[in-house]
Design a protein around this motif. Structure first.
Motif, PDB file in Angstrom:
ATOM      1  N   TYR A  42       0.861  -1.223  -0.214  1.00  0.00           N
ATOM      2  CA  TYR A  42       0.099  -0.126   0.010  1.00  0.00           C
ATOM      3  C   TYR A  42       0.902   1.222   0.186  1.00  0.00           C
ATOM      4  O   TYR A  42       1.783   1.428   0.957  1.00  0.00           O
ATOM      5  N   ARG A  43       0.613   2.193  -0.850  1.00  0.00           N
ATOM      6  CA  ARG A  43       1.512   3.422  -0.887  1.00  0.00           C
ATOM      7  C   ARG A  43       0.581   4.505  -0.223  1.00  0.00           C
ATOM      8  O   ARG A  43      -0.708   4.671  -0.749  1.00  0.00           O
ATOM      9  N   LYS A  44       0.951   4.914   0.772  1.00  0.00           N
ATOM     10  CA  LYS A  44       0.299   6.161   1.436  1.00  0.00           C
ATOM     11  C   LYS A  44      -0.364   7.258   0.758  1.00  0.00           C
ATOM     12  O   LYS A  44       0.446   7.742  -0.218  1.00  0.00           O
ATOM     13  N   ILE A  45      -1.735   7.352   0.803  1.00  0.00           N
ATOM     14  CA  ILE A  45      -2.465   8.201  -0.001  1.00  0.00           C
ATOM     15  C   ILE A  45      -2.254   9.789   0.343  1.00  0.00           C
ATOM     16  O   ILE A  45      -1.849  10.749  -0.389  1.00  0.00           O
ATOM     17  N   HIS A  46      -2.320  10.006   1.828  1.00  0.00           N
ATOM     18  CA  HIS A  46      -2.312  11.290   2.262  1.00  0.00           C
ATOM     19  C   HIS A  46      -0.908  11.701   2.613  1.00  0.00           C
ATOM     20  O   HIS A  46      -0.279  11.379   3.706  1.00  0.00           O
ATOM     21  N   ARG A  47      -0.252  12.664   1.971  1.00  0.00           N
ATOM     22  CA  ARG A  47       1.189  12.713   2.530  1.00  0.00           C
ATOM     23  C   ARG A  47       1.417  13.973   3.246  1.00  0.00           C
ATOM     24  O   ARG A  47       0.455  15.019   3.105  1.00  0.00           O
ATOM     25  N   GLY A  64      -0.060   7.597  -3.155  1.00  0.00           N
ATOM     26  CA  GLY A  64      -0.545   6.335  -3.611  1.00  0.00           C
ATOM     27  C   GLY A  64      -2.154   6.776  -3.839  1.00  0.00           C
ATOM     28  O   GLY A  64      -2.679   7.890  -3.689  1.00  0.00           O
ATOM     29  N   SER A  65      -2.661   5.833  -4.825  1.00  0.00           N
ATOM     30  CA  SER A  65      -4.282   6.093  -5.258  1.00  0.00           C
ATOM     31  C   SER A  65      -5.022   4.771  -5.009  1.00  0.00           C
ATOM     32  O   SER A  65      -6.365   5.268  -5.272  1.00  0.00           O
TER      33      SER A  65
END
Ligand SMILES: O=C(O)CCC(=O)C(=O)O
Length: 262
Positions: free
Chosen positions: A108-113, A127-128
């Motif tokens: 999982y690529r973090k969505i909210h940076r 991420g999306s």
């Protein structure tokens, strides 16, 4: 079902390699658990921005290798927290989940940076994709640190089948009250377990909150860590999720967005 959250210290006097070896040993120690969790960016430190590019790894790099082997040796489901992933020119804050056989189940690529106009928000790409790990007893949705502030992500994970959320973090001590409050809120509003695993220690001058916490689907705190390094171990009952959703069926009263199938 037994779960262990490893609230590892991220201290600047320990090298990334040494911490990787230590994290793998800590995972191996938890072979009596069904699910083991590590925090956000524990190899490098969530606020060690200057090291993000130099310590970035491909998806199947040294952190992947060490964690796959540790999951297989311990025979546990492992949410290995997150690391700085390099994909071409882009960096991502990427989480890895391994099966007890050591296979990668999902990432999982973090969505909210985090960082507004600096730090992770400018150094990393977003991420999306929403990801639910298909654990046979307790399917869990993946979210990372700052994601905790965005309830619509968690509702999306419920719609995708999540009965729990596993949230690695490197949450600062200054906003510890938000961490504890939001972890309980996400559990109550989604009638799901929350397993939120932070880091201990300090890095890049940022004191970490620690206070890893496990919340049940009714919002009760089952276990909470202090601020130093420790392993938090809890027993979860996956049946509590459908029971809670059936006995207090608020998810069925949703008016906006898709109705949850529970
Ligand atoms: O939202 C916060 O207060 C902390 C978020 C954070 O530190 C992160 O996402 O790395």
């Amino acid at each position: 079902m037994r779960a262990s959250l490893i609230q590892i210290a991220v201290n600047p006097d320990e090298s990334v390699d040494a911490r990787r070896r230590r994290a793998a040993a800590l995972v191996r120690d938890e072979s009596a658990s069904d699910l083991v969790v590590l925090p956000e960016l524990w190899p490098v430190g969530a606020f060690a921005y200057e090291a993000f590019a130099t310590d970035a790894e491909p998806l199947r790099g040294p952190t992947y290798e060490a964690m796959a082997a540790a999951a297989a040796d311990a025979g546990v489901w492992l949410h290995a927290g997150s690391f700085v992933e390099r994909d071409g020119e882009a960096l991502y804050n990427t989480s890895l989940v391994f099966s007890p056989g050591g296979e990668l189940v999902c990432s999982y690529r973090k969505i909210h940076r985090f960082g507004f106009d600096q730090g992770e928000a400018v150094l990393m790409s977003a991420g999306s994709e929403l990801v639910v790990a298909p654990h046979p007893e307790l399917p869990f949705g993946l979210a990372t640190c700052y994601d905790l502030r965005f309830p619509e992500l968690f509702r999306g994970l419920v719609d995708a089948g999540a009965a729990a959320f596993v949230i690695p973090a490197g949450w600062p001590e200054r906003r510890r009250e938000h961490w504890s409050l939001l972890a309980r809120a996400r559990a109550v509003e989604n009638q799901a377990y929350v397993l939120a695993c932070g880091t201990a220690g300090a890095h890049a001058g940022v004191e970490q909150a620690g206070h890893s916490v496990v919340v049940d689907p009714w919002g009760e705190v089952l276990a909470e860590a202090g601020r130093t390094e420790e392993v938090l171990t809890v027993t979860l009952d996956p049946e509590r999720v459908p029971e809670t959703r059936a006995s207090f069926p608020a998810l069925k009263d949703r008016v906006l967005g898709p109705r949850a199938p529970h």
